[in-house]
Design a protein around this motif. Structure first.
Motif, PDB file in Angstrom:
ATOM      1  N   SER A   1       0.834  -1.204   0.000  1.00 17.19           N
ATOM      2  CA  SER A   1       0.000   0.000   0.000  1.00 17.19           C
ATOM      3  C   SER A   1       0.867   1.252   0.000  1.00 17.19           C
ATOM      4  O   SER A   1       2.012   1.243   0.469  1.00 17.19           O
TER       5      SER A   1
ATOM      6  N   ARG B   1       0.488   5.674   0.439  1.00 15.32           N
ATOM      7  CA  ARG B   1      -0.420   6.745   0.858  1.00 15.32           C
ATOM      8  C   ARG B   1      -0.221   7.993  -0.001  1.00 15.32           C
ATOM      9  O   ARG B   1       0.909   8.430  -0.224  1.00 15.32           O
TER      10      ARG B   1
ATOM     11  N   GLU C   1      -3.962   4.342  -0.589  1.00 18.48           N
ATOM     12  CA  GLU C   1      -4.668   4.915   0.562  1.00 18.48           C
ATOM     13  C   GLU C   1      -4.882   6.405   0.360  1.00 18.48           C
ATOM     14  O   GLU C   1      -3.987   7.091  -0.139  1.00 18.48           O
ATOM     15  N   ASN C   2      -6.055   6.853   0.779  1.00 18.63           N
ATOM     16  CA  ASN C   2      -6.366   8.283   0.740  1.00 18.63           C
ATOM     17  C   ASN C   2      -6.802   8.759  -0.649  1.00 18.63           C
ATOM     18  O   ASN C   2      -6.979   9.954  -0.862  1.00 18.63           O
TER      19      ASN C   2
ATOM     20  N   GLY D   1      -9.528   4.139   0.498  1.00 20.22           N
ATOM     21  CA  GLY D   1      -8.687   4.197  -0.693  1.00 20.22           C
ATOM     22  C   GLY D   1      -9.194   3.332  -1.823  1.00 20.22           C
ATOM     23  O   GLY D   1     -10.361   2.944  -1.854  1.00 20.22           O
TER      24      GLY D   1
ATOM     25  N   LYS E   1       8.684   5.577  -2.369  1.00 20.42           N
ATOM     26  CA  LYS E   1       7.342   4.978  -2.335  1.00 20.42           C
ATOM     27  C   LYS E   1       7.260   3.777  -3.284  1.00 20.42           C
ATOM     28  O   LYS E   1       6.656   2.763  -2.956  1.00 20.42           O
TER      29      LYS E   1
END
Ligand SMILES: CC(=O)N[C@H]1[C@@H](OP(=O)(O)OP(=O)(O)OC[C@H]2O[C@@H](n3ccc(=O)[nH]c3=O)[C@H](O)[C@@H]2O)O[C@H](CO)[C@@H](O)[C@@H]1O
Ligand SMILES: C=C(OP(=O)(O)O)C(=O)O
Length: 436
Positions: A15, A17, A254-255, A281, A406
């Motif tokens: 995942s 964010r 996510e988000n 998400g 990321k």
């Protein structure tokens, strides 16, 4: 020279964010200029080069700005300067967004004329038309635009020839302190416009209809600092959605707000990608085989131009011919040449690109031409054979927080390095010793 080096072939899982949106936080920070009382606190601020630039512009204007732990505190209560020099506007066109708030608050604003950039000429006539309709005098000379008003701006009805994001924002901010009501017709409807309107309303403004084509702003005598949280970045989210799909991965973004990503979700689903809303998400699973699709970039809620190059990377892997038509910017196909260096089969025909897939992408040394193009080249590198080296990272740093970190956390074989380039004297030296 700094480079991102990526070796293709890893499936992304896990995942990631999404941060606050670059294109929302910049106008929100600019809007803080309007507060003649109190301090603003802006939350979910991404650590991006563009955020540092707009902060510098505000500091130059004599505004107190503190940025720590993802929050910005702005105190604009001192006497303000009225000029933003070229060094800021050259770095980032969004610096021009200080013009509306300064003009409304101080009655005078002198901003260096923004030039064109790699994606097109990007005029600002619609911004200026709005200020003039509100009674300002606008003069252009010596590389500057000066807008001036004696007393307060006057509410006006302004029809935009094109739903420009920047013009809608600049006019909306200026109108909050105008005398009377301003109506913007054919206004931009992007989620970032709604984010800005929410902040302005928290500051004491009356902005009605943001997110639709008609925005009504009832002017106030003064605005005060307020607390505001920046909307998640739909373009960053979309970039990771493509990363998951292109690597046949399984990633929870996510988000990410599905509502803001409808045009991308629709196209990716047409291609065979599985996308589900999960918690706060989106889960994205890439299929073994991608179908080709046609895409036309449009103002929101159409397909965003800022995701065009990333989708081109994905379409290079689709089984058949796809066409992308770019209608927002006149010159946003600079990345095509770079994709060709990676074995991409793409033809440009006027404002369209014809992409023939699937191709076996090959690692190569390529250059970011703008921030989204840079991200798209990294995405292509995730599935290319061998090593892809992406240069001109200053573009990527404008819009992506820790892009390499990321992607690495999701399993990509990627690193950011400072690789020395052999200088000519060094080359000469080695030639000499070979000859000796
Ligand atoms: C900081 C920020 O939010 N940047 C976004 C913003 O840029 P920006 O606000 O510059 O984009 P605009 O919506 O204004 O521009 C769209 C089109 O309108 C034209 N135009 C614009 C203004 C004007 O006065 N006259 C005119 O002709 C532009 O040249 C362009 O062809 O929206 C773009 C379109 O979604 C995005 O790609 C950018 O990421
Ligand atoms: C084009 C973009 O940004 P800007 O308008 O700041 O150049 C973008 O975010 O893709």
């Amino acid at each position: 020279m700094e480079k991102i080096i990526v070796r293709g072939g890893r499936r992304l899982e896990g995942s990631v964010r999404v941060e606050g949106a670059k294109n929302a936080v910049l106008p929100v920070i600019a809007a803080s200029i309007l507060a003649s009382r109190g301090t603003s606190t802006i939350k979910e601020v991404p650590t991006l080069a563009d955020v540092f630039t707009i902060n510098e512009v505000l500091r130059y204007l004599n505004i107190d700005v503190a940025f720590e732990n993802g929050q910005i505190h702005v105190d604009a209560t001192s006497e303000l300067k009225t000029e933003a020099p070229f060094e800021y506007v050259r770095k980032m066109r969004a610096s021009f967004l200080v013009m509306g708030p300064l003009l409304a608050r101080v009655g005078l604003s002198r901003i260096a004329l923004p030039g064109g950039c790699a994606i097109g000429s990007r005029p600002i006539d619609q911004h200026l038309k709005g200020f003039e309709a509100m009674g300002a005098t606008v003069k252009i000379g010596n590389g500057f635009i000066e807008a001036k008003i004696d007393g307060r701006l006057q509410g006006a009805k302004i029809y935009l020839d094109f739903p420009s994001v920047g013009a809608t924002e600049n006019i909306m901010m200026a109108a909050t302190l105008a005398e009377g009501t301003t109506v913007i017709e054919n206004a931009a409807k992007e989620p970032e416009i709604v984010c800005l309107a929410n902040y302005l309303n928290a500051m004491g403004a009356t902005v009605i209809g943001a997110g639709t084509g008609t925005i009504r702003i009832v002017g106030a005598e003064e605005l005060a600092g307020a607390e505001h949280t920046v909307v998640p970045d739909r373009i960053e989210a979309g970039t990771y959605m493509v990363a998951a799909a292109i690597t046949q991965g399984d990633v929870l973004i996510e988000n990410a707000i599905a509502e803001h990503l409808r045009p991308l979700i629709a196209k990716m689903e047409e291609m065979g990608v599985q996308i589900h809303e999960e918690g706060q998400g989106l889960r994205v699973r890439g299929p073994r085989e991608l179908k080709p699709v046609d895409i036309k970039t449009m103002p929101h809620p159409g397909f965003p131009t800022d995701l065009q190059s990333q989708m081109m990377a994905l379409l290079l892997r689709a089984n058949g011919t796809s066409v992308i038509t770019e209608t927002v910017f006149e010159n946003r196909f600079m990345h095509v040449e770079e994709f060709r260096r990676m074995n991409g089969d793409i033809k440009i025909e006027g404002r369209s690109s014809v992409i023939n897939g699937p191709v076996n992408l090959q690692g190569a040394e390529v250059a970011s031409t703008d921030l989204r193009a840079g991200a798209a080249l990294v995405l292509a590198g995730l599935v290319a054979e061998g090593y892809t080296r992406v240069t001109e990272l200053k573009h990527i740093d404008r819009g992506y927080v820790d892009f390499t970190g990321k992607l690495a956390a999701l399993g990509a074989d990627i690193e950011r390095v400072n690789e020395g380039v052999e200088t000519t004297p060094a080359k000469e030296q080695s030639l000499k010793s070979n000859l000796a």
